[in-house]
Design a protein around this motif. Structure first.
Motif, PDB file in Angstrom:
ATOM      1  N   LYS A  63      -0.928 -31.222 -17.315  1.00 23.50           N
ATOM      2  CA  LYS A  63       0.508 -30.990 -17.122  1.00 23.50           C
ATOM      3  C   LYS A  63       1.182 -30.732 -18.477  1.00 23.50           C
ATOM      4  CE  LYS A  63       4.731 -33.278 -15.550  1.00 23.50           C
ATOM      5  NZ  LYS A  63       5.343 -34.564 -15.163  1.00 23.50           N
ATOM      6  N   LYS A  64       0.805 -31.552 -19.477  1.00 21.47           N
ATOM      7  CA  LYS A  64       1.364 -31.376 -20.825  1.00 21.47           C
ATOM      8  C   LYS A  64       0.952 -30.034 -21.417  1.00 21.47           C
ATOM      9  CE  LYS A  64       1.576 -36.312 -21.935  1.00 21.47           C
ATOM     10  NZ  LYS A  64       0.901 -37.432 -22.640  1.00 21.47           N
ATOM     11  N   ILE A  65      -0.312 -29.650 -21.204  1.00 20.42           N
ATOM     12  CA  ILE A  65      -0.785 -28.347 -21.701  1.00 20.42           C
ATOM     13  C   ILE A  65       0.028 -27.220 -21.070  1.00 20.42           C
ATOM     14  CG2 ILE A  65      -2.724 -26.730 -21.614  1.00 20.42           C
ATOM     15  CD1 ILE A  65      -4.578 -29.206 -21.906  1.00 20.42           C
ATOM     16  N   ASN A  66       0.190 -27.278 -19.737  1.00 19.94           N
ATOM     17  CA  ASN A  66       0.939 -26.217 -19.040  1.00 19.94           C
ATOM     18  C   ASN A  66       2.389 -26.170 -19.502  1.00 19.94           C
ATOM     19  OD1 ASN A  66      -1.167 -25.229 -17.496  1.00 19.94           O
ATOM     20  ND2 ASN A  66      -0.862 -26.750 -15.884  1.00 19.94           N
ATOM     21  N   GLU A  67       3.003 -27.344 -19.692  1.00 19.28           N
ATOM     22  CA  GLU A  67       4.400 -27.373 -20.136  1.00 19.28           C
ATOM     23  C   GLU A  67       4.568 -26.736 -21.513  1.00 19.28           C
ATOM     24  OE1 GLU A  67       5.354 -31.505 -19.855  1.00 19.28           O
ATOM     25  OE2 GLU A  67       5.899 -31.396 -17.717  1.00 19.28           O
ATOM     26  N   ARG A  68       3.646 -27.052 -22.433  1.00 23.21           N
ATOM     27  CA  ARG A  68       3.718 -26.488 -23.787  1.00 23.21           C
ATOM     28  C   ARG A  68       3.534 -24.969 -23.755  1.00 23.21           C
ATOM     29  NH1 ARG A  68       4.859 -26.134 -27.456  1.00 23.21           N
ATOM     30  NH2 ARG A  68       3.458 -26.520 -29.191  1.00 23.21           N
TER      31      ARG A  68
ATOM     32  N   GLY B 284      -8.429 -43.097 -19.007  1.00 23.87           N
ATOM     33  CA  GLY B 284      -7.931 -42.228 -20.067  1.00 23.87           C
ATOM     34  C   GLY B 284      -8.656 -40.898 -20.053  1.00 23.87           C
ATOM     35  N   ALA B 285      -8.006 -39.874 -20.578  1.00 25.36           N
ATOM     36  CA  ALA B 285      -8.614 -38.544 -20.671  1.00 25.36           C
ATOM     37  C   ALA B 285      -8.059 -37.838 -21.900  1.00 25.36           C
ATOM     38  CB  ALA B 285      -8.332 -37.721 -19.415  1.00 25.36           C
ATOM     39  N   GLY B 286      -8.883 -36.952 -22.445  1.00 27.31           N
ATOM     40  CA  GLY B 286      -8.459 -36.196 -23.616  1.00 27.31           C
ATOM     41  C   GLY B 286      -9.052 -34.803 -23.626  1.00 27.31           C
TER      42      GLY B 286
ATOM     43  N   TYR C  17      -4.820 -24.095 -35.663  1.00 29.12           N
ATOM     44  CA  TYR C  17      -6.078 -23.695 -35.009  1.00 29.12           C
ATOM     45  C   TYR C  17      -6.750 -24.848 -34.270  1.00 29.12           C
ATOM     46  CZ  TYR C  17      -7.987 -25.634 -39.373  1.00 29.12           C
ATOM     47  OH  TYR C  17      -8.302 -26.448 -40.439  1.00 29.12           O
ATOM     48  N   ILE C  18      -6.223 -26.072 -34.379  1.00 30.23           N
ATOM     49  CA  ILE C  18      -6.746 -27.213 -33.619  1.00 30.23           C
ATOM     50  C   ILE C  18      -5.612 -27.794 -32.785  1.00 30.23           C
ATOM     51  CG2 ILE C  18      -7.656 -29.575 -33.746  1.00 30.23           C
ATOM     52  CD1 ILE C  18      -9.103 -28.812 -36.302  1.00 30.23           C
ATOM     53  N   SER C  19      -5.873 -28.023 -31.498  1.00 29.44           N
ATOM     54  CA  SER C  19      -4.904 -28.682 -30.623  1.00 29.44           C
ATOM     55  C   SER C  19      -5.612 -29.846 -29.929  1.00 29.44           C
ATOM     56  CB  SER C  19      -4.360 -27.721 -29.564  1.00 29.44           C
ATOM     57  OG  SER C  19      -3.670 -26.643 -30.165  1.00 29.44           O
ATOM     58  N   ARG C  20      -4.873 -30.921 -29.737  1.00 28.88           N
ATOM     59  CA  ARG C  20      -5.447 -32.076 -29.045  1.00 28.88           C
ATOM     60  C   ARG C  20      -4.363 -32.738 -28.214  1.00 28.88           C
ATOM     61  NH1 ARG C  20      -7.152 -37.879 -31.598  1.00 28.88           N
ATOM     62  NH2 ARG C  20      -5.143 -37.485 -32.625  1.00 28.88           N
ATOM     63  N   VAL C  21      -4.750 -33.234 -27.032  1.00 35.06           N
ATOM     64  CA  VAL C  21      -3.831 -33.989 -26.184  1.00 35.06           C
ATOM     65  C   VAL C  21      -4.630 -35.104 -25.519  1.00 35.06           C
ATOM     66  CG1 VAL C  21      -4.164 -32.384 -24.239  1.00 35.06           C
ATOM     67  CG2 VAL C  21      -2.147 -33.863 -24.294  1.00 35.06           C
ATOM     68  N   ARG C  22      -4.023 -36.297 -25.448  1.00 35.01           N
ATOM     69  CA  ARG C  22      -4.691 -37.440 -24.833  1.00 35.01           C
ATOM     70  C   ARG C  22      -3.705 -38.171 -23.924  1.00 35.01           C
ATOM     71  NH1 ARG C  22      -6.993 -40.819 -29.805  1.00 35.01           N
ATOM     72  NH2 ARG C  22      -4.849 -40.494 -30.530  1.00 35.01           N
ATOM     73  N   SER C  23      -4.249 -38.905 -22.943  1.00 30.60           N
ATOM     74  CA  SER C  23      -3.377 -39.645 -22.034  1.00 30.60           C
ATOM     75  C   SER C  23      -4.085 -40.894 -21.532  1.00 30.60           C
ATOM     76  CB  SER C  23      -2.989 -38.770 -20.836  1.00 30.60           C
ATOM     77  OG  SER C  23      -2.267 -39.537 -19.881  1.00 30.60           O
ATOM     78  N   ASN C  24      -3.321 -41.968 -21.387  1.00 30.88           N
ATOM     79  CA  ASN C  24      -3.804 -43.160 -20.692  1.00 30.88           C
ATOM     80  C   ASN C  24      -2.865 -43.513 -19.545  1.00 30.88           C
ATOM     81  OD1 ASN C  24      -1.669 -43.996 -22.277  1.00 30.88           O
ATOM     82  ND2 ASN C  24      -2.612 -45.921 -22.918  1.00 30.88           N
ATOM     83  N   GLU C  25      -2.229 -42.480 -18.993  1.00 36.79           N
ATOM     84  CA  GLU C  25      -1.366 -42.669 -17.830  1.00 36.79           C
ATOM     85  C   GLU C  25      -2.217 -42.952 -16.587  1.00 36.79           C
ATOM     86  OE1 GLU C  25       2.034 -42.670 -17.790  1.00 36.79           O
ATOM     87  OE2 GLU C  25       1.911 -42.565 -19.982  1.00 36.79           O
TER      88      GLU C  25
END
Length: 633
Positions: free
Chosen positions: A84-89, A51-53, A67-75
């Motif tokens: 990839k999600k950050i770049n897409e957004r 996992g990564a966040g 003012y706060i952004s968060r993204v997490r993944s367990n792929e």
């Protein structure tokens, strides 16, 4: 390491000290911080692949703006997935508003994840919990900017139950008992309390809530919050956090069990779990990256000022030696030398095992992280071969011919890549006998380089459970038909559970513990020994939080180190193995000689740096004795 040991985790924090426009002008992109975070997480890929966040905070945003952004993944590839999600957004927003490409202020306002304060994390799910809710960073939200808390860490607490009860006593209702939640809620409680106290004082001076907010940001003392929060923590930890208004911190445990390094200049303040991560990402020298001291916090205020505060009184330094043996990347200058020394210091015992016959011995390693120790072992073996050459020349000097001298000098150490892991092989059959046959083929061997008169010396980082050796590696090596197989471990015998972050929780999993059980039974003293240990563990469990002694040491006391190693060799080599098998483990004294700054050795010696460690090992023994397949923490 031939066996996967999971461990938590890797962290990275970054604070940009200049406006985003500065990085656009100097480095060509306002996304400088995001790019550096990607690099630091990728360079710590070895520390966690389950996992990564990533989280960011934007400074000085007007109300109504996120003012706060968060993204997490367990792929399967979590680091790549979150970026990839950050770049897409970001690309979505740019497509909708292409005019912001040259307007840094608009980019900051409208693009998610683009900020000045960043926190990243990679993790292994150490005991079955790998849902997205277990992935860091954790977020504690509040409409007051300075009460928002984002936390991630590399840690394990031994006293989660006590910490949970403390929160309940404070009137909270935690949603679960996980140590990450309890740690975050403890910090959050004292953050709320400190903000409340500051507001009360400001209110008495005539400030309303809106007017008080900037003064609270300025006056908030993060070190006071951390001191109150961490007072009862027992474990190994590096805790990183950000507050919604822009303060950030990283705190290391008072024994220095888990690692943390930092770098700062006039552009950035950076913290990561490994030194070379920072060196590579920011192209700085070894001497510029410093270790965060045990019990110390590095705190960066919203105004960019950096403060080092002693949060907890430092105790005896017990930095995890497994970081040096295996977990950290070997690209660190110190770790590279230490791993070579681990191999070199094993050579005297290896020479005895091969009767100093270097010419009829093949040296190799089990891929891939044992390679550096292998270089050290081979250098020591080459020194021995050179000594043998010198002795031969001196002995024959009176009648030495040019031909004989050339023959002596041409002797070379025989090093080969013998074991090759087949990463494509997957075990898909559940039925035991078929499954075992497939497992036995996880490693391939190189044929044609080992003769029946040869000793085959193979070094591994460590031998923990011994399962891969028994079911796969030894069977494959035996096909080469050597005279003798010598398995060398650059780590000492792992005899006790770890409870500070590494996934080694059950005594019966360790082949060294299995060897002790086997020897006790052979001597007819098994029952009396385990009964006595169990009674002591049970008596102490009444006051487990004050556990002063590791009673499980008594399992090994009747035996020498070599006796345990020899029994391990016997347990690993069944009747299907034709070659003689010898197992050589590093000694604890030589481990300390090779890694003098990382003396944390509780999994080898049972000398836990905290009382919680003694509680865990005694609990693990009680589980073993009672036949419970439970974790001790």
């Amino acid at each position: 390491m031939s066996e996967l040991i999971k461990h938590e985790c890797g962290i990275a924090t970054l604070r940009l000290l200049k406006p985003l426009s500065y990085y656009k002008e100097k480095y060509g992109s306002a996304f400088y911080g995001i790019n550096k975070m990607y690099l630091m997480l990728e360079k710590q890929h070895n520390r966690g692949q389950d996992g990564a966040g990533f989280a960011s905070v934007k400074l000085d945003m007007e109300p109504g703006n996120r003012y706060i952004s968060r993204v997490r993944s367990n792929e399967a590839q979590p680091i790549q997935d979150i970026f990839k999600k950050i770049n897409e957004r970001i690309n979505e927003e740019v497509e909708l508003h292409p005019e912001i490409l040259e307007d840094i202020d608009s980019q900051k306002k409208q693009l998610p994840y683009l900020g000045e304060v960043y926190l990243g994390h990679v993790r292994y799910g150490t005991y079955g919990k790998n849902g997205i809710e277990s992935v860091h960073p954790f977020l504690r939200q509040n409409n007051w900017m300075h009460r928002n808390l984002i936390v991630a860490g590399n840690f394990n607490m031994t006293n989660v139950n006590e910490l949970f009860e403390n929160l309940v006593e404070l009137g909270q209702h935690p949603k679960e008992k996980a140590d990450t939640v309890t740690v975050m809620e403890k910090i959050g409680h004292f953050l709320d309390s400190e903000v409340g106290k500051l507001y009360k004082k400001l209110k008495e001076k005539g400030y309303n809530k809106k007017e008080a907010s900037p003064h609270i940001v300025e006056q908030l003392k993060v070190h006071k919050i951390l001191r109150k929060s961490s007072k009862d923590w027992d474990g190994g930890y590096v805790i990183a956090g950000m507050l919604g208004h822009g303060d950030s911190f990283v705190l290391r445990d008072p024994n220095g069990i888990r690692p943390a390094y930092y770098y700062k200049d006039d552009e950035v303040v950076v913290v990561a779990s490994e030194r070379p991560v920072i060196q590579t990402a920011f192209n700085v020298d070894y001497e510029d990256v410093h270790e965060l001291e045990p019990g110390q916090a590095i705190i960066t205020k919203k105004d960019g000022s950096v403060h080092f505060k002693t949060i907890l009184k430092p105790r005896e330094r017990k930095a995890c030696s497994f970081e040096r043996i295996y977990f950290s990347r070997g690209s660190d200058a110190e770790i590279y030398k230490e791993r070579k020394n681990l191999g070199r210091l094993l050579m005297p015992e290896v020479l005895k095992a091969i009767d100093y016959d270097t010419m009829n011995s093949v040296f190799s390693f089990i891929p891939n992280t044992a390679e550096t120790s292998f270089y050290g072992m081979v250098e020591a073996a080459q020194d021995e071969l050179n000594y043998q050459k010198n002795q031969a020349i001196l002995k024959e000097k009176e009648g030495l011919t040019d031909e004989r001298l050339s023959e002596i000098l041409s002797l070379r150490l025989r090093t080969e890549k013998i074991a090759v892991k087949d990463v494509k092989l997957r075990t898909f059959i559940a039925e035991d006998s078929s499954r075992d046959d497939l497992v036995a083929h996880v490693y391939d061997v190189t044929y044609g380089v080992v003769k029946p008169t040869d000793n085959l010396v193979v070094i591994d980082d460590s031998i923990v459970r011994g399962t891969t050796l028994k079911k796969s590696i030894l069977k494959m090596l035996d096909r080469l038909n050597p005279k003798k197989i010598i398995i060398v471990s650059s780590a000492p015998q792992i005899r006790y559970p770890d409870c500070y972050g590494i996934d080694m929780a059950k005594l019966e999993d360790f082949v060294a513990f299995q060897a002790a059980v086997s020897l006790l039974k052979e001597r007819g003293i098994y029952k009396e020994t385990v009964d006595a240990i169990y009674d002591k563990c049970k008596d102490q469990s009444e006051f487990a939080h004050q556990a002063e002694q590791n009673h499980v040491k008594a399992m090994y006391e009747p035996f020498s180190y070599e006796e345990v190693s020899d029994r391990i060799a016997k347990l690993l080599s069944d009747e299907s193995i034709n070659s003689e098998v010898k197992v050589i483990y590093q000694t604890v004294d030589k481990l300390h000689e090779a890694c003098p700054k990382n003396l944390g050795d509780w999994y080898f010696t049972g000398d836990y740096p905290t009382k919680g460690g003694n509680k865990v090992v005694n609990k693990a023994f009680m589980n073993f004795y009672e036949g419970k397949n439970d974790r001790a923490y």
